[in-house]
Motif scaffolding. Structure first.
Motif, short mmCIF file in Angstrom:
data_model
loop_
_atom_site.label_atom_id
_atom_site.label_comp_id
_atom_site.label_asym_id
_atom_site.label_seq_id
_atom_site.Cartn_x
_atom_site.Cartn_y
_atom_site.Cartn_z
N LYS A 173 50.33 81.41 44.50
CA LYS A 173 50.19 82.78 44.02
C LYS A 173 51.55 83.46 44.07
N TYR B 6 45.17 80.33 54.58
CA TYR B 6 44.31 81.18 55.40
C TYR B 6 42.87 81.23 54.89
N CYS B 7 42.55 80.49 53.84
CA CYS B 7 41.28 80.70 53.16
C CYS B 7 40.31 79.55 53.38
N TYR C 20 43.30 75.94 44.24
CA TYR C 20 44.46 76.35 45.02
C TYR C 20 44.27 75.97 46.49
N ASP C 21 45.33 76.15 47.24
CA ASP C 21 45.30 75.70 48.62
C ASP C 21 45.93 76.75 49.55
N CYS C 22 45.38 77.96 49.53
CA CYS C 22 45.94 79.02 50.38
C CYS C 22 45.55 78.73 51.83
N ASN D 270 38.08 78.57 51.44
CA ASN D 270 37.75 77.87 50.19
C ASN D 270 38.88 76.99 49.67
N ARG D 271 39.97 76.92 50.38
CA ARG D 271 41.12 76.15 49.90
C ARG D 271 40.69 74.72 49.60
N CYS E 264 37.76 75.67 44.39
CA CYS E 264 39.07 76.28 44.14
C CYS E 264 40.14 75.21 43.99
N GLU F 44 46.80 89.88 49.52
CA GLU F 44 46.69 88.74 50.44
C GLU F 44 47.49 88.91 51.73
N SER G 208 35.84 85.20 43.25
CA SER G 208 35.64 83.79 42.96
C SER G 208 36.81 82.94 43.40
N GLY G 209 36.53 81.69 43.68
CA GLY G 209 37.59 80.71 43.80
C GLY G 209 38.06 80.38 42.39
N VAL G 210 39.18 79.70 42.28
CA VAL G 210 39.69 79.39 40.94
C VAL G 210 39.14 78.06 40.49
S1 SF4 Z 1 39.68 81.19 46.86
FE1 SF4 Z 1 41.46 82.48 46.49
S2 SF4 Z 1 42.41 82.68 48.50
FE2 SF4 Z 1 41.01 80.97 48.62
S3 SF4 Z 1 42.22 79.17 48.16
FE3 SF4 Z 1 41.33 79.85 46.24
S4 SF4 Z 1 42.87 81.18 45.36
FE4 SF4 Z 1 43.42 80.94 47.50
#
Ligand code: SF4
Lengths: 288, 483
Positions: free
Chosen positions: B181, B70-71, B66-68, B73-74, B64, B167, B109-111
Motif C-alpha cells: 500500500k 498487522y492484519c 496483500y500481506d499487511c 486477513n493477510r 486477500c 492504516e 473487504s480484503g483485496v
Molecule cells: S485485508 Fe486490507 S489490511 Fe488486510 S492484508 Fe488485505 S489489504 Fe492488507
C-alpha cells in the motif's frame, strides 16, 4: 380565550379540599385535568393516572373525563404564551411515569399562563433553567427523551405469519406515541405493531397511518420460520463482533440497562453449540 | 458454505475496523421505500466490550492478495476464507434493517483478484441495495487502496460515508508493515473524495439558491446522487509502531484540516501475528487509545488547537489526568473564571463543564445567579469545576491551594476500563518489547535535532528502520503527505 377566563363559564361544583385529579393516562387526560383545575378554581394536590392512584390520608379524588376540545384549548394556551417548544416539553414530561409528573406539568402551565410572569419570561421560559418550575419539567422531559432514544435503539421487530411486523417493549415512560412517527417513516413499507407491555398501549401502523390502541392483552400469531433464522444470524453476527482483549461488561451494562437487555435477542443466553446445530440443520427458504 | 458460517467468518474478520458510526447524514424517509438516516446516528446494540453496534459491519470477502503484517486477513495467514455474493449481502442487510437491528451497512473487504475487481463487487452489492430494494438507510464503504478513480466515484454516490484507511501513523511504518500500500494509493483517493464532496456541495447550493431576479429560473437537473453526504473518515492503528502521541495528533489535525475528514479513528493494536516487525506483547494500549480519543474530541468539539494539547517536549499525553484538565493545569493564569460573565468559549474550557453545560449556563445566568446548587442542577460536574470558577466573585474551590501540584492531585482520575480485558495499564506508551531497551518518551522527545539514522549496513533490518521512523519529524510527514 384566556385560560383564566374559563373560570366561571363552566359548570362548577363545590370546591374540594385536598383533592387528587385522576385521568385515563393519556396526554389529553392530563391536559383536561389542568383545564378542570381552572374551571373549578381548585389547586389539586395530585394529578395522576387512575391506575396508579394511591390515596393519601384525608384526600378526596375526582376522575376527569378526557375531552379532546378541552385538551386542545390548553395546548393552544401554552403555545400562545410560551411557544410550541414549550408545549413539546410538556408533551414529553407528561409521558413520564413519575407520579409527580402531573403536578409538575400543572405548575409549569400555571406559571406560563400567569400574567404576573413577565411576557419576556413567558416567551423564553425554557431558558430559565435555574427556576425550579422549569427545571423540574425539563428533568422529566430529559428522562423521557432518553427513554425515547432507547426505544428507537432497542425495539426489535419479528415477522409474523400474517405478514405484520411485531415488537414488544417495556419502557419506563409512555413513549410509544412519541416514537411512532420515527418508525412509521422509516418502515413505511411494512405494517407493524409496537406493543408497550408496561403501559398497555399498542402503536399500530397499517401501511398508511398510525394510531394508538389501548389494550391489556394482545394475541400475536406465531412468527415465520425465516424470522427465527434471521434472528439466529443476528445472534451469530453479534457473537462474532466481540473482541476478547477489550472485554468490558460493565461498560455494556451502562449502555444497555438490564431491564432492556431481556428483550434483545442478541443478549439471550445461548451456547455456541446450539447455534451450530441451527446453522447446519435449517435452511433458509428465501434467496439468501 | 452456508450463510451462517460465512457471516461468522466475515464479521469476525471485520471487527477490528473501529468505526461504526451512522451519523452525519440525514436522508428523509420516502413513501414506498425502506429506511432513512438520522444526522445524529443511532446505536442499536453494544458489544460485550461496550462498543456501539450501529451497522452490519462485514467484509465482502476475507480473501486477500496483500500481506499487511498487522492484519488477520493477510495472505500469509492461515484462516478460513469466505465471500458473500452481492445478492446475499444486500438481502441480509435488508432483513436486519427491517427488524431494527441496524442503521445500515458497513462494507469493507480484503483485496480479491485486484482492487478494481473488489470494488466492483462492492458496487454490485450496493446497487442491489439502493436500486433493487430501494434502501434509504446508511451505507459506509471502505475504499480499497488502488481502486480506479471512476469506480471510487461510482462507489461514493451509493454511500453516505466512504473511508480510506490510513492504516499507520507514518509513511515509514506503512512502507515497513504494508509494503503493497504505497502512500499515494492512500492519499490519492482521499483527495479525490474530498474534492467530489466539495463539488457536490457546490452544485447543491446552486440548485437550492432562490431566484433573485424575475427571469425564468433555469432548473439545474440533479445529475447524480449525492457523493458521500456524511463525509469521509479514516483510521490508523496505534501501538504497533513507535510514533508518539505528538506525531499522531498532529497528523490527525492535518487530516481534519487539509482533507476535511469527519472523523479520524484510532485503534489500539491487537496482537494478531508473530511477525517480528510487530511488538510481541499481550498488553493492548487501550488507555492510550482512550486519551487520544479525548484529545481528538477536544479538537473537534471544543476548538482546541493541537499545539494546546501536546508539544514536542512532552510527546505523550498524560496518563493520570485527561487532556482537558491537563490544559487547564498548564494555564492556571487564565483561571478561575467568573460563571456569571465568562464567555462561552472559556466556560467550555473549564474541567467539568462540557459544551452543553456551558450553553446551559449562558442561558440560565440571564435570569438567575448561579451557585453550587444551580450548577449541580444544570448537570455540571461541580466536583471538578469548582477549582476553576468563581460564582459572583466567590472562589468555589476554597481550602485548596491554587497550584498545579495540588490541583493535579484533585483531578487525577484513573481510566475506568472495567475489570476484564487485557488493558495495558502498566505498559508505558512506546515501551514495547520490540525495543531492546525500554523506550523513554521524555528522552526521545527532546531528540528532535539529531534523528538516529540507521547504519547503512543495518538499513534492511526492520527493527532499525522502525527506530528511524520514530525519529522522523512529524512536520515532514504532514507536508510530504499533503503538499
Ligand atoms: S485485508 Fe486490507 S489490511 Fe488486510 S492484508 Fe488485505 S489489504 Fe492488507
Amino acid at each position: 380565550m384566556e385560560l383564566a377566563a374559563i373560570e366561571g363559564k363552566f359548570a362548577q361544583r363545590e370546591p374540594l379540599q385536598h383533592v387528587a385529579y385522576l385521568h385515563d393516562g393519556s396526554l389529553e387526560g392530563l391536559l383536561c385535568c389542568i383545564f378542570e383545575a381552572y374551571v373549578q378554581r381548585e389547586v389539586p394536590e395530585d394529578i395522576v393516572r387512575e391506575r396508579d392512584y394511591q390515596p393519601r390520608f384525608e384526600q378526596s379524588s375526582f376522575f376527569v373525563q378526557s375531552d379532546f376540545n378541552r385538551a386542545l384549548r390548553v395546548r393552544r394556551g401554552i403555545e400562545r404564551e410560551a411557544g410550541s417548544q414549550a408545549f413539546g416539553a410538556v408533551v414529553r414530561a407528561a409521558a413520564n411515569d413519575d407520579p409527580c409528573a402531573g403536578v409538575v406539568v400543572y405548575r409549569f402551565v400555571r406559571y406560563v399562563m400567569d400574567k404576573r410572569t413577565g411576557r419576556d419570561k413567558r416567551r423564553n421560559v425554557l431558558n430559565d433553567l435555574a427556576n425550579p418550575v422549569v427545571s423540574d419539567l425539563l428533568a422529566l422531559e430529559r428522562r423521557v427523551a432518553n427513554e425515547e432514544e432507547k426505544a428507537r435503539q432497542f425495539v426489535r421487530f419479528s415477522h409474523l405469519e400474517n405478514g405484520v411486523w411485531f415488537a414488544r417493549c417495556c419502557p419506563n415512560a409512555n413513549v410509544v406515541p412519541l416514537v411512532m412517527n420515527h418508525f412509521a417513516a422509516r418502515f413505511n413499507i411494512q405494517p407493524f405493531i409496537i406493543y408497550d407491555e408496561n403501559h398497555h398501549v399498542a402503536g399500530v401502523y397499517d401501511g398508511e397511518d398510525w394510531s394508538l390502541v389501548a389494550d391489556d392483552v394482545i394475541n400475536v400469531p406465531s412468527r415465520t420460520a425465516d424470522d427465527a433464522f434471521i434472528e439466529k444470524l443476528w445472534q451469530r453476527f453479534y457473537d462474532s463482533l466481540s473482541i476478547e482483549a477489550r472485554y468490558n461488561p460493565e461498560l455494556r451494562r451502562h449502555f444497555i440497562p438490564a431491564r432492556l437487555a431481556r428483550s434483545l435477542p442478541e443478549m439471550e443466553e445461548r451456547s455456541r453449540t446450539a447455534l451450530k446445530a441451527v446453522s447446519d440443520g435449517e435452511s433458509f427458504g428465501r434467496r439468501i | 458454505m452456508d450463510l451462517m458460517t460465512k457471516l461468522e467468518i466475515l464479521a469476525d474478520a471485520a471487527k477490528y475496523d473501529v468505526a461504526c458510526t451512522s451519523s452525519g447524514s440525514s436522508r428523509a424517509a420516502q413513501k414506498g421505500k425502506l429506511g432513512n438516516t438520522l444526522s445524529s446516528g443511532l446505536c442499536h446494540s453494544f458489544t460485550p466490550d461496550g462498543r456501539c453496534v450501529s451497522l452490519l459491519k462485514v467484509l465482502m470477502t476475507n480473501v486477500c492478495i496483500y500481506d499487511c503484517a498487522y492484519c488477520v486477513n493477510r495472505c500469509s495467514n492461515e484462516v478460513k476464507r469466505a465471500a458473500f455474493t452481492p445478492q446475499e449481502l444486500a438481502d441480509l442487510t435488508i432483513e436486519f434493517y427491517r427488524r431494527n437491528y441496524i442503521e445500515g451497512l458497513f462494507i469493507s473487504s480484503g483485496v480479491i483478484k485486484s482492487p478494481d475487481y473488489t470494488t466492483e463487487l462492492i458496487i454490485n452489492a450496493l446497487e442491489l441495495l439502493r436500486h433493487q430494494h430501494g434502501f434509504r438507510g446508511y451505507i459506509h464503504a471502505k475504499v480499497v487502496p488502488g481502486a480506479s478513480p471512476e469506480l471510487i466515484d461510482q462507489l461514493g454516490r451509493l454511500c453516505d460515508r466512504v473511508s480510506v484507511n490510513l492504516e499507520l501513523p507514518s509513511r515509514d511504518s506503512l512502507a515497513l508493515l504494508a509494503p503493497e500500500k504505497s502512500r499515494q494509493r492512500i492519499v490519492q483517493p482521499m483527495r479525490q473524495i474530498r474534492d467530489s464532496i466539495a463539488e457536490d456541495a457546490e452544485t447543491r447550493a446552486l440548485v437550492r439558491r432562490k431566484p433573485t431576479t424575475y427571469q425564468h429560473q433555469v432548473r439545474v437537473a440533479r445529475k447524480h446522487e449525492a457523493f458521500a453526504p456524511a463525509g469521509q473518515s479514516t483510521q490508523m492503528i496505534i501501538g504497533a509502531t513507535p510514533e508518539s502521541d505528538f506525531q499522531i495528533l498532529n497528523l490527525s489535525a492535518a487530516l481534519y484540516r487539509s482533507l476535511n475528514m469527519k472523523r479520524v479513528f484510532f485503534s489500539a493494536y491487537m496482537p494478531v501475528s508473530q511477525d517480528e516487525r510487530l511488538p510481541q506483547t499481550d498488553a493492548v494500549q487501550l488507555n492510550r487509545e482512550h486519551r487520544l480519543y479525548q484529545a481528538d474530541w477536544l479538537m473537534r468539539f471544543y476548538q482546541y488547537q493541537v499545539e494546546e494539547l501536546i508539544d514536542e517536549a512532552h510527546p505523550f499525553l498524560e496518563t493520570d489526568v485527561d487532556p482537558k484538565a491537563n490544559w487547564a493545569l498548564n494555564n492556571l493564569d487564565l483561571f478561575p473564571v467568573e460563571i456569571s460573565t465568562a464567555p462561552l468559549e472559556m466556560l467550555m474550557r473549564v474541567p467539568g463543564i462540557g459544551p452543553k453545560g456551558a450553553r446551559d449556563i449562558v442561558r440560565a445566568r440571564r435570569t438567575h445567579a448561579l451557585r453550587e446548587h444551580e450548577l449541580r442542577k444544570l448537570g455540571i460536574a461541580f466536583k471538578r469545576a469548582r477549582y476553576f470558577i468563581t460564582c459572583n466573585g466567590q472562589y468555589a474551590g476554597s481550602g485548596i491551594e491554587f497550584t498545579r501540584e495540588s490541583l493535579h492531585a484533585r483531578l487525577a482520575a484513573p481510566i475506568n476500563g472495567g475489570r476484564h480485558g487485557r488493558r495495558a495499564d502498566r505498559v508505558l506508551p512506546g515501551q514495547l518489547s520490540l525495543f531492546d531497551q525500554p523506550f523513554d518518551p521524555k528522552l526521545e522527545g527532546n531528540q528532535t535535532s539529531a534523528p538516529k539514522l540507521p547504519e547503512a549496513s543495518g538499513a534492511t533490518d526492520p527493527r532499525v528502520a522502525l527506530r528511524a521512523a520514530r525519529s522522523s519529524s512529524i512536520g515532514d510527514e504532514v507536508l510530504a503527505l499533503w503538499s
